[in-house]
Design a protein around this motif. Structure first.
Motif, short mmCIF file in Angstrom:
data_model
loop_
_atom_site.label_atom_id
_atom_site.label_comp_id
_atom_site.label_asym_id
_atom_site.label_seq_id
_atom_site.Cartn_x
_atom_site.Cartn_y
_atom_site.Cartn_z
N SER A 114 0.83 -1.20 0.00
CA SER A 114 0.00 0.00 0.00
C SER A 114 0.87 1.25 0.00
O SER A 114 1.89 1.30 0.68
N ALA A 146 -0.51 3.94 1.08
CA ALA A 146 -1.29 4.75 2.02
C ALA A 146 -0.38 5.50 2.99
O ALA A 146 0.59 4.96 3.50
N ASP A 167 -7.33 6.73 6.57
CA ASP A 167 -8.40 6.63 5.57
C ASP A 167 -7.91 5.92 4.30
O ASP A 167 -8.63 5.09 3.74
N GLU A 168 -6.71 6.24 3.87
CA GLU A 168 -6.16 5.57 2.68
C GLU A 168 -5.93 4.09 2.96
O GLU A 168 -6.17 3.24 2.09
N LEU A 188 -7.61 2.24 5.06
CA LEU A 188 -8.94 1.60 5.07
C LEU A 188 -9.48 1.42 3.67
O LEU A 188 -10.11 0.40 3.36
N ALA A 189 -9.24 2.39 2.80
CA ALA A 189 -9.67 2.26 1.40
C ALA A 189 -8.95 1.08 0.73
O ALA A 189 -9.56 0.31 -0.02
N ASP A 190 -7.66 0.93 1.01
CA ASP A 190 -6.91 -0.19 0.45
C ASP A 190 -7.41 -1.52 1.01
O ASP A 190 -7.51 -2.51 0.28
N GLN A 205 -10.46 -2.13 2.03
CA GLN A 205 -11.73 -2.39 1.36
C GLN A 205 -11.51 -2.88 -0.07
O GLN A 205 -12.20 -3.80 -0.53
N ALA A 206 -10.56 -2.30 -0.78
CA ALA A 206 -10.26 -2.74 -2.15
C ALA A 206 -9.79 -4.19 -2.16
O ALA A 206 -10.17 -4.96 -3.05
N THR A 244 -12.77 -6.44 -1.58
CA THR A 244 -13.53 -6.53 -2.83
C THR A 244 -12.85 -7.47 -3.81
O THR A 244 -13.50 -8.30 -4.46
N ALA A 247 -14.19 -1.85 10.37
CA ALA A 247 -14.44 -1.74 8.93
C ALA A 247 -14.99 -3.06 8.39
O ALA A 247 -15.92 -3.05 7.57
#
Length: 184
Positions: A44, A46, A50-51, A53-55, A57-58, A61, A98
């Motif tokens: 990452s 990041a 927040d970054e 957590l976005a990673d 989540q990605a 997914t 999360a």
């Protein structure tokens, strides 16, 4: 933003994984997915919670969209965040929240690794902390079904922590320096 350092980060994590986790047999469940090419090391870029957590989540997914036969587990490496273990440990609560928010807590589990990992009730230099020490902060995203299947196949999962502690306590000072160079 990808930096030129990220291939080196991935190489260091792969070396730790093959030499420490697999080499010392700290996780008897890791050999098969590694051998079968079902483990992803995702570095990452990041630089904020927040970054990160976005990673996370990605990657969840990506796991959702990919069958376990192709991608069983992800090591999300966070080299630019949380040099302090206690700060990282606080983030673990956020990461677990999360999973709950994404309604994936029953689907995925998180394991954690950090250069200065310290179990509760231990001193920083206690050998048992080596079992969860890695060159960078790492969130290991595991499929809960794969974990349950591996546990069902293993003769005695309760012995794993004791085995791991005995294994790292038996390392010589030179072996610790070779396997954990970031501690020097």
């Amino acid at each position: 933003m990808i930096t030129q350092h990220e291939p080196l980060v991935e190489q260091r994590v792969e070396a730790w994984l093959t030499q420490v986790v697999l080499g010392l047999n700290l996780c008897p469940f890791a050999h098969k997915p590694w051998r079968d090419g079902q483990v992803s090391i995702r570095v990452s870029a990041a630089r904020s919670e927040d970054e990160a957590l976005a990673d996370l989540q990605a990657e969840i997914t990506r796991l959702d969209d990919t069958g376990a036969q192709d991608l069983d587990t992800v090591l999300l490496v966070l080299p630019y965040l949380w040099p302090d273990f206690l700060d990282y440990n606080d983030f673990l609560d956020v990461a677990e929240e999360a999973l709950e928010h994404l309604e994936r807590a029953d689907t995925y589990q998180l394991a954690s690794f950090h250069p200065h990992y310290q179990f509760g009730g231990t001193a920083p230099d206690d050998a048992e902390n080596l079992t969860n020490r890695a060159p960078y902060p790492i969130l290991h995203v595991l499929r809960a079904a794969s974990v349950a299947e591996a546990i069902a196949r293993h003769p005695d999962t309760l012995d794993i922590p004791e085995h791991n502690i005995a294994r790292v306590e038996g390392l010589s000072k030179a072996e610790v320096q070779r396997l954990f160079p970031w501690l020097s």
